[in-house]
Design an enzyme around this catalytic site. Sequence first.
Site, PDB file in Angstrom:
ATOM      1  N   ASP A 185       0.823  -1.219   0.000  1.00  0.00           N
ATOM      2  CA  ASP A 185       0.000   0.000   0.000  1.00  0.00           C
ATOM      3  C   ASP A 185       0.857   1.269   0.000  1.00  0.00           C
ATOM      4  O   ASP A 185       0.328   2.377  -0.013  1.00  0.00           O
ATOM      5  CB  ASP A 185      -0.939  -0.001   1.205  1.00  0.00           C
ATOM      6  CG  ASP A 185      -0.191  -0.072   2.532  1.00  0.00           C
ATOM      7  OD1 ASP A 185       1.069  -0.078   2.514  1.00  0.00           O
ATOM      8  OD2 ASP A 185      -0.845  -0.122   3.586  1.00  0.00           O
ATOM      9  N   GLY A 186       2.182   1.105   0.053  1.00  0.00           N
ATOM     10  CA  GLY A 186       3.051   2.281   0.038  1.00  0.00           C
ATOM     11  C   GLY A 186       3.115   3.015   1.365  1.00  0.00           C
ATOM     12  O   GLY A 186       3.750   4.068   1.465  1.00  0.00           O
ATOM     13  N   ASP A 216      19.315  -5.874  -0.948  1.00  0.00           N
ATOM     14  CA  ASP A 216      18.645  -4.581  -1.129  1.00  0.00           C
ATOM     15  C   ASP A 216      18.632  -3.781   0.164  1.00  0.00           C
ATOM     16  O   ASP A 216      18.267  -2.605   0.156  1.00  0.00           O
ATOM     17  CB  ASP A 216      17.214  -4.781  -1.645  1.00  0.00           C
ATOM     18  CG  ASP A 216      16.412  -5.738  -0.792  1.00  0.00           C
ATOM     19  OD1 ASP A 216      16.825  -6.906  -0.673  1.00  0.00           O
ATOM     20  OD2 ASP A 216      15.396  -5.326  -0.220  1.00  0.00           O
ATOM     21  N   ASN A 217      19.035  -4.400   1.262  1.00  0.00           N
ATOM     22  CA  ASN A 217      19.137  -3.669   2.524  1.00  0.00           C
ATOM     23  C   ASN A 217      20.596  -3.501   2.926  1.00  0.00           C
ATOM     24  O   ASN A 217      20.900  -3.296   4.096  1.00  0.00           O
ATOM     25  CB  ASN A 217      18.378  -4.418   3.625  1.00  0.00           C
ATOM     26  CG  ASN A 217      16.885  -4.446   3.364  1.00  0.00           C
ATOM     27  OD1 ASN A 217      16.357  -3.603   2.654  1.00  0.00           O
ATOM     28  ND2 ASN A 217      16.196  -5.428   3.932  1.00  0.00           N
TER      29      ASN A 217
HETATM   30  P1  AMP Z   1      11.946  -3.900   3.197  1.00  0.00           P
HETATM   31  O1  AMP Z   1      11.417  -5.138   3.838  1.00  0.00           O
HETATM   32  O2  AMP Z   1      11.517  -2.658   3.896  1.00  0.00           O
HETATM   33  O3  AMP Z   1      13.406  -3.939   2.956  1.00  0.00           O
HETATM   34  O4  AMP Z   1      11.229  -3.820   1.776  1.00  0.00           O
HETATM   35  C1  AMP Z   1      11.418  -4.749   0.745  1.00  0.00           C
HETATM   36  C2  AMP Z   1      10.715  -4.270  -0.488  1.00  0.00           C
HETATM   37  O5  AMP Z   1       9.295  -4.250  -0.271  1.00  0.00           O
HETATM   38  C3  AMP Z   1      11.089  -2.867  -0.942  1.00  0.00           C
HETATM   39  O6  AMP Z   1      11.035  -2.847  -2.334  1.00  0.00           O
HETATM   40  C4  AMP Z   1       9.985  -2.019  -0.344  1.00  0.00           C
HETATM   41  O7  AMP Z   1       9.818  -0.809  -1.014  1.00  0.00           O
HETATM   42  C5  AMP Z   1       8.785  -2.947  -0.501  1.00  0.00           C
HETATM   43  N1  AMP Z   1       7.753  -2.665   0.511  1.00  0.00           N
HETATM   44  C6  AMP Z   1       7.798  -2.935   1.822  1.00  0.00           C
HETATM   45  N2  AMP Z   1       6.669  -2.539   2.434  1.00  0.00           N
HETATM   46  C7  AMP Z   1       5.869  -1.985   1.484  1.00  0.00           C
HETATM   47  C8  AMP Z   1       4.572  -1.399   1.493  1.00  0.00           C
HETATM   48  N3  AMP Z   1       3.847  -1.280   2.591  1.00  0.00           N
HETATM   49  N4  AMP Z   1       4.104  -0.942   0.308  1.00  0.00           N
HETATM   50  C9  AMP Z   1       4.798  -1.058  -0.828  1.00  0.00           C
HETATM   51  N5  AMP Z   1       6.029  -1.601  -0.885  1.00  0.00           N
HETATM   52  C10 AMP Z   1       6.569  -2.071   0.250  1.00  0.00           C
HETATM   53 MG    MG Z   2      14.554  -2.570   2.225  1.00  0.00          MG
END
Ligand code: AMP
Ligand code: MG
Length: 488
Positions: free
Chosen positions: A119-120, A247-248
Amino acid sequence: MFVFDNTYARLPDRFHARLPPTPVSAPRLIRVNTALAEQLGLEPVFLASPEGVAILAGNRVPEGAEPLAMAYAGHQFGNWVPRLGDGRAILLEVRGLDGVRYDIQLKGSGPTPFSRNGDGRAALGPVLREYIVSEAMQALGIPTTRSLAAATTGEPVLRQEGMLPGAVLTRVSKSHVRVGTFEFFANHGDSDGVRALGDYVIARLYPDAATAANPYLALLDSVIARTASLIARWQLVGFIHGVMNTDNTSIAGETIDYGPCAFMDTYDSATVFSSIDRGGRYAYDQQPRIGYWNLTRFAQALLPLLGEDEDAAIAVAQNAIKAYPSVFEGAYAEGMRAKFGFTQAHADDSALIGTFFRHMADGRADFTLAFRYLCESAEGRDEKLRALFDNPAALDVWLAKWRERLALEKSGSPADCCTRMRAANPAFIPRNHRIEAAIVAAQERQDFAPFNELVEVLARPYSDQPEFERYAEPPKPDEVVRQTFCGT
Ligand code: AMP
Ligand code: MG
């Protein structure tokens, strides 16, 4: 007030998607990081004003900004994912008072072309967690992205737990380029993209590499060194990142993307907190190895830039990555010596240190307090330290040996040694149960006082702060947090 310098926006279109943050209905400020705002040349009073909060929540794009979402890929838990990107974050790029360029990222600011099914948005809990832990890392002296502000959106988000308050975190980094950003282009066979990104990163983060015989090799060497030393520092304080996906993994060598991260309380080298890390891939004692794995992915992505042909490039990459274990070990050993009060290296140190860790594991001692109380033992006061261990008698033999070793130190009195050790062994870390309590108060009672107090205590981790002693204490049995969640 903002000095925008949109260097990433000037990279080719395939590097990003240009779009503004999505406005929210009722933004409300939670906290502004005054010291960081000033470093960036931003006026904290302005940021806290309705106009400032509108910017922080994504309702207003300040003039001169070119907001964008970055494209990247990555290996998640070892599996290749060709398209990730900022799915819930918008980047603005500024120049600080120090002349350094910083990324400002609004995290939780609405959907982007990279959102996939998300949901962004971000829930309040993970926003508070990232604010608390990233600023605690900074105060501990560990490279990290920073938290400039947090605001609630007035809009609920739907998560596994149900409807939760939404929030936006304003995060600051030297650069949000990740190993996964390089992988994104490399995987498309887009060598021009890899080169453009390499040149960008060298100019912005590693200017010395530009004058090296092979600038891209110098870039690889620098990222290897920074990442190795970063992970060594995590190990020294018992920090578990929890999602060390490529990616992190920051190209700037900063701790980034605080999700289900946590500090261990009781020492156990296999500690895992993240609910999604079922195999323990990112356990505490696996982090150094995973750092190596992630950097190998980076080296692989750089291959088109490393040599005349593929074989030559592979040889260069393999040679570079070989440095990782020794850089890690060097940084780790140096940090450990400081924790034990040693100013010089002695041959038997690692055995002595290893035995202490074994006693901590056997005695189920609290990692942070064991080291903090060891500082007092340098002055002969062992009571508090002994009380942490299930079997303190076993520790006494070790303490005698450690004192013999300290006697070899040429410099200073026992009091000096204690002071020196206290600068390497924090009293306060962001303990899980305290973070949890701060989140619950904010989420259920709109009470941000526990959050604010925790942030303030953690800003001085190496000072005693007797009035906040309770924040140094480990959880009581019923307060122990065993699992943490991404909350995304
Ligand atoms: P993360 O777990 O924060 O490292 O995110 C991994 C991927 O999922 C990244 O591409 C984020 O932008 C995407 N992502 C995580 N949470 C959301 C969310 N609520 N809405 C859209 N994309 C998300
Ligand atoms: Mg990330």
